[in-house]
Motif scaffolding. Structure first.
Motif, PDB file in Angstrom:
ATOM      1  N   ILE A 278       0.688  -1.180   0.162  1.00  0.00           N
ATOM      2  CA  ILE A 278       0.121   0.054   0.078  1.00  0.00           C
ATOM      3  C   ILE A 278       0.826   1.210   0.051  1.00  0.00           C
ATOM      4  CG2 ILE A 278      -1.659   1.232   1.360  1.00  0.00           C
ATOM      5  CD1 ILE A 278      -2.909  -1.414   2.328  1.00  0.00           C
TER       6      ILE A 278
ATOM      7  N   ARG B 235       4.040   1.541  -1.171  1.00  0.00           N
ATOM      8  CA  ARG B 235       4.741   1.878  -2.346  1.00  0.00           C
ATOM      9  C   ARG B 235       3.764   2.192  -3.381  1.00  0.00           C
ATOM     10  NH1 ARG B 235       6.688  -3.292  -4.242  1.00  0.00           N
ATOM     11  NH2 ARG B 235       5.970  -4.315  -2.608  1.00  0.00           N
ATOM     12  N   ALA B 236       2.565   1.683  -3.343  1.00  0.00           N
ATOM     13  CA  ALA B 236       1.376   2.087  -4.421  1.00  0.00           C
ATOM     14  C   ALA B 236       1.283   3.483  -4.236  1.00  0.00           C
ATOM     15  CB  ALA B 236       0.179   1.264  -4.364  1.00  0.00           C
TER      16      ALA B 236
ATOM     17  N   GLN C 206       3.334   6.585  -5.789  1.00  0.00           N
ATOM     18  CA  GLN C 206       2.704   6.667  -6.892  1.00  0.00           C
ATOM     19  C   GLN C 206       1.593   7.441  -7.317  1.00  0.00           C
ATOM     20  OE1 GLN C 206       2.562   3.201  -9.702  1.00  0.00           O
ATOM     21  NE2 GLN C 206       1.665   4.945 -11.175  1.00  0.00           N
ATOM     22  N   ASP C 207       0.345   6.770  -6.514  1.00  0.00           N
ATOM     23  CA  ASP C 207      -0.756   7.370  -6.684  1.00  0.00           C
ATOM     24  C   ASP C 207      -1.744   7.199  -5.709  1.00  0.00           C
ATOM     25  OD1 ASP C 207      -3.356   8.193  -7.445  1.00  0.00           O
ATOM     26  OD2 ASP C 207      -3.299   7.005  -9.655  1.00  0.00           O
TER      27      ASP C 207
ATOM     28  N   GLU D 256      -4.445   8.527  -4.427  1.00  0.00           N
ATOM     29  CA  GLU D 256      -5.944   8.592  -4.932  1.00  0.00           C
ATOM     30  C   GLU D 256      -6.365   7.354  -5.414  1.00  0.00           C
ATOM     31  OE1 GLU D 256      -7.525  11.121  -8.360  1.00  0.00           O
ATOM     32  OE2 GLU D 256      -7.645  12.546  -6.739  1.00  0.00           O
ATOM     33  N   MET D 257      -5.511   6.679  -6.231  1.00  0.00           N
ATOM     34  CA  MET D 257      -5.838   5.454  -6.638  1.00  0.00           C
ATOM     35  C   MET D 257      -6.174   4.514  -5.686  1.00  0.00           C
ATOM     36  SD  MET D 257      -7.087   3.858  -9.315  1.00  0.00           S
ATOM     37  CE  MET D 257      -7.911   2.463  -9.144  1.00  0.00           C
ATOM     38  N   VAL D 258      -5.173   4.480  -4.812  1.00  0.00           N
ATOM     39  CA  VAL D 258      -5.225   3.276  -3.719  1.00  0.00           C
ATOM     40  C   VAL D 258      -6.489   3.803  -2.798  1.00  0.00           C
ATOM     41  CG1 VAL D 258      -4.080   2.842  -1.546  1.00  0.00           C
ATOM     42  CG2 VAL D 258      -2.766   3.386  -3.529  1.00  0.00           C
ATOM     43  N   GLU D 259      -6.781   4.976  -2.550  1.00  0.00           N
ATOM     44  CA  GLU D 259      -8.151   4.925  -1.670  1.00  0.00           C
ATOM     45  C   GLU D 259      -9.179   4.363  -2.424  1.00  0.00           C
ATOM     46  OE1 GLU D 259      -8.199   7.871   0.944  1.00  0.00           O
ATOM     47  OE2 GLU D 259     -10.597   7.879   1.015  1.00  0.00           O
ATOM     48  N   SER D 260      -9.138   4.712  -3.824  1.00  0.00           N
ATOM     49  CA  SER D 260     -10.276   4.267  -4.645  1.00  0.00           C
ATOM     50  C   SER D 260     -10.272   2.702  -4.587  1.00  0.00           C
ATOM     51  CB  SER D 260     -10.228   4.749  -6.145  1.00  0.00           C
ATOM     52  OG  SER D 260     -10.024   6.276  -6.297  1.00  0.00           O
ATOM     53  N   LEU D 261      -9.583   2.105  -4.297  1.00  0.00           N
ATOM     54  CA  LEU D 261      -9.555   0.595  -4.094  1.00  0.00           C
ATOM     55  C   LEU D 261     -10.097   0.015  -2.749  1.00  0.00           C
ATOM     56  CD1 LEU D 261      -6.421  -0.303  -5.869  1.00  0.00           C
ATOM     57  CD2 LEU D 261      -8.382  -0.716  -6.622  1.00  0.00           C
TER      58      LEU D 261
ATOM     59  N   VAL E 281      -6.697   5.690   3.322  1.00  0.00           N
ATOM     60  CA  VAL E 281      -5.047   6.253   3.083  1.00  0.00           C
ATOM     61  C   VAL E 281      -4.738   7.059   3.922  1.00  0.00           C
ATOM     62  CG1 VAL E 281      -3.727   7.672   1.605  1.00  0.00           C
ATOM     63  CG2 VAL E 281      -5.272   5.716   0.418  1.00  0.00           C
TER      64      VAL E 281
END
Lengths: 235, 513
Positions: free
Chosen positions: B388, B390-391, B394-395, B397-402, B406
């Motif tokens: 989480i 490392r992701a 990069q992004d 917002e995308m991690v949160e969308s999964l 965050v």
């Protein structure tokens, strides 16, 4: 007709000072593929981001399975069962294919349960699972982005411009996969490629300058060149 | 026909070049030191000195780097977290007096914490081949964990009981520590013997032990990934056979306590101070992130001013409480009578056998730094939270969308970085001078390390910390020789920084945007 899985009613979304959406209505029926159409900058992506909770929606209603989700934080929206595949293939480039999938688990074991289904849709990913995201081709990255949204049991997928920048052969593969997965989940798609949209979608919503202007079954739109050229440019 | 020969192009990519230049610079310094010193002793001293400096800087830089990578926050108060660790550790150390009672409590903690852990490890390790070759045994369940649970619970009671009784007697009668231990053991043995005859006497204690061990067993089962035993089967039944095991364990833990030297508690004192320091630093990190930094994620410039302000406040509070003067390492601060309790005895003196001037404490600092370095690397590469993070670099917002919270991950990462810095604080307090500006000095070095390594790259930060440490110590060597001062050491780091930035502005492992 059954109750819609997603209802977006008259939302107004701002990015900074800019009033981007000025009244968008979208209704998505369970089990169908609905496509958002419109010119560049019309507000299609912002609509998806508004649903996910990633944009500042000042007024209006967003209901998922009857529940108000406007102003919910994105991770909570996702946990209700909405998967998001953003544009530009937003996979995690520093993570391996496997890790990209693993991160989408909401409960331990999600991935193990769904892996067969995912690899049956995208056989390439199985072969590439140890590779880093940055080493994948554009098409493979897009497939990974879609696959990632399938790891958790999502009831609705929001897919933003999956065909953008991909070769026609890859687009065909992707279309087949989306058609196949729509047997399990409902899909709300943003697509510029009218050919792809008309092949896949059951319903359409046209967005023009931040407003939804026209919606209906896809069959109404196909062949209606006057409408297509008015809102979407040359068909 | 294509006959045009292509001229071969020698193109080294910038990543390699910057690495070669940075490592080369440090190696060159070391070679110069070796040539100049012509003395293995001296050289190894400078290398070890460089490594320990690098590790201390790393402990500030690690948090700085991960936090910047994930949240784009450059925390100017990271050095203050190190200082919090040092001073909280000091407070704890100076509050633990050396009278027999305190020693007894410390020893109890020691035995309670370590005896059961050591016993479990031994039993579990011994059982591994048995379970492997006799699968039926594994199916039947693991008697060892049951025994272990009983032992833990017994040690919780037996050790403090015996030792405290003994120390009370010793304090009042003025007996020696040895007498105290014997008395403690005798009291427990007597209680146990009486109980063998008359069961109900220790009923309350045994009930309590059973309550603890039940929970312990369930917890252990969960950790080991086994099915937890149903709670009914673990209910306490008076005079069951396991009571005898409990009494045995109480005795065992008391005798274990006797085997240890009651006056040598310095290692434990240090351990307690380190735990308190890390706890305080982590807590400070959590407060900093949730209260101050969270509202400013949308205003990056505010963060810099804000964290800088926090650093100033912490510094002034410390000056207010302890005064401004530099007083050497923490030993000098400790109240009279406690001066010998820090650093721990086993870390005193010089590293044996090599006949060098490498302090044991240097080796300790290097080992602790390496443990942190590897530990965080394993966390990042092998765990879900690591994926989480490392992701998120990069992004996010995308991690949160999964479906990942965050914000919570941000707080956790900030707290982790703060905890490591505080650990660095208490560790450094045993050797270098503790003063209200140490935080600022460490921060500057750590920022240099993070930039040389590449912003947001953990591997880069680790490597750069070692490079910077070695550069500092070798430059310090020449500086002392020529000018009789360490002044050149920080300048050499800046020179190294400039060289790396000229070759590759994004740092050794940094991504060019």
């Amino acid at each position: 007709m059954s109750e819609p899985i997603l209802e977006v009613k008259d939302i107004h979304t701002f990015i900074g000072q800019f009033h981007i959406l000025e009244g968008v209505n979208v209704t998505v029926q369970r089990g169908e593929i609905t496509v958002l159409l419109g010119r560049n900058g019309a507000g299609k992506t912002t609509t998806l981001r508004s649903i996910m909770g990633l944009a500042n929606v000042r007024s209006g209603e967003i209901r998922f399975k009857g529940r108000e989700i406007r102003q919910m934080r994105p991770f909570k929206v996702a946990r209700l069962g909405i998967g998001y595949v953003p544009e530009y293939r937003a996979i995690f480039r520093d993570l391996t294919v496997e890790e990209n999938l693993k991160i989408a688990e909401r409960e331990a074991g999600d991935l193990a349960r769904r892996l067969d289904f995912i690899y049956s849709l995208f056989p390439d990913l199985q072969r590439l699972r140890k590779l880093g995201g940055a080493q994948l081709s554009g098409g493979q990255q897009q497939m990974l982005a879609v696959a990632r949204a399938l790891v958790a049991e999502n009831e609705l997928l929001l897919i933003d411009e999956p065909s953008e920048g991909l070769a026609p052969v890859i687009i065909e593969q992707l279309m087949a996969a989306i058609r196949q997965l729509s047997a399990h989940t409902t899909v709300l798609l943003v697509e510029q490629n009218f050919h792809m949209a008309s092949q896949l979608a059951d319903r359409f919503v046209i967005i023009e300058e931040g407003r939804s202007v026209l919606s209906g079954p896809m069959s109404d739109l196909v062949g209606n060149d006057a409408v297509i050229s008015k809102y979407l440019g040359a068909a | 026909m294509d006959t045009i020969k292509r001229r071969p192009t020698f193109k080294i990519d910038k990543n390699t070049l910057s690495g070669v230049v940075a490592i080369g610079f440090t190696l060159l310094m070391l070679v110069l030191v070796a040539l100049d010193a012509k003395d293995g002793k001296r050289f190894s001293q400078i290398v070890a000195g460089g490594l320990y400096q690098g590790m201390l800087i790393f402990m500030v830089a690690a948090g700085l780097s991960i936090v910047f990578g994930l949240m784009d926050v450059l925390n100017f108060a990271q050095g203050s977290l190190l200082m919090i660790g040092a001073y909280v550790g000091f407070e704890i150390l100076s509050s633990l007096s050396t009278d027999t009672k305190t020693n007894a409590v410390l020893l109890s903690i020691h035995v309670v914490a370590f005896t059961p852990i050591a016993t479990t490890l031994l039993i579990e390790i011994a059982m591994i081949p048995l379970y492997r070759f006799v699968p039926k045994l594994a199916e039947a369940g693991r008697p060892s964990s049951h025994l272990l649970a009983k032992m833990t619970a017994s040690a919780l009671i037996g050790t403090p009981l015996g030792l405290l009784l003994g120390s009370t007697v010793a304090d009042n009668l003025g007996s020696s520590a040895d007498t105290m231990r014997v008395i403690g053991a005798v009291v427990v043995t007597a209680l146990a013997s009486v109980d063998m005859v008359r069961d109900p006497l220790l009923f309350g204690i045994k009930w309590f032990i059973n309550e603890i061990s039940t929970r312990f067993q369930i917890g252990l089962a969960i950790i080991q990934g086994r099915q937890a035993p149903p709670i009914e089967t673990l209910e306490y039944k008076p005079s069951s056979a396991s009571d005898k095991a409990v009494l045995g364990a109480i005795l065992l833990s008391t005798f274990m306590a006797m085997l240890l030297n009651t006056t040598e508690t310095t290692a434990l004192r240090f351990g307690i101070a380190a735990i308190a320091a890390v706890f305080a630093g982590t807590l400070a990190g959590i407060i900093m992130e949730t209260v101050f930094i969270r509202p400013t994620y949308v205003r990056p410039f505010f963060q810099i001013v804000l964290t800088f302000g926090i650093a100033l406040v912490i510094r002034e509070v410390i000056i207010y409480r302890y005064g401004i003067a530099t007083q050497g390492n923490l030993t000098a601060y400790l109240p009279r009578g406690l001066a010998g309790t820090f650093p721990p005895h086993f870390l005193h003196g010089l590293f044996p056998n090599l006949e060098t001037t490498i302090f044991n404490y240097w080796i300790f600092m290097i080992i602790m730094g390496l443990l942190m370095m590897v530990g965080v690397q394993v966390l990042l590469m092998r765990t879900r939270i690591g994926i989480i993070i490392r992701a998120g670099v990069q992004d996010s917002e995308m991690v949160e969308s999964l479906g990942v919270n965050v914000r919570l991950v941000f707080t956790a990462v900030f707290a982790l970085g703060a905890g490591i810095a505080a650990m660095g604080g208490i560790i450094s307090a045993g050797f270098i001078s503790v003063d209200p500006v140490m935080g600022d000095l460490f921060l500057l070095q750590a920022i240099a390390v993070v930039i040389i390594g590449g912003l947001g790259s953990y591997a880069g930060t680790s490597l750069a910390a070692i490079i910077v440490g070695l550069t500092r110590s070798s430059a310090g060597y020449f500086s002392r020789q020529q000018f009789n001062t360490d002044g050149l050491a920080p300048i050499a780091v800046l020179v190294l920084l400039c060289i790396v930035l000229l070759v590759k502005p994004s740092g050794l492992f940094g991504k060019e945007h």
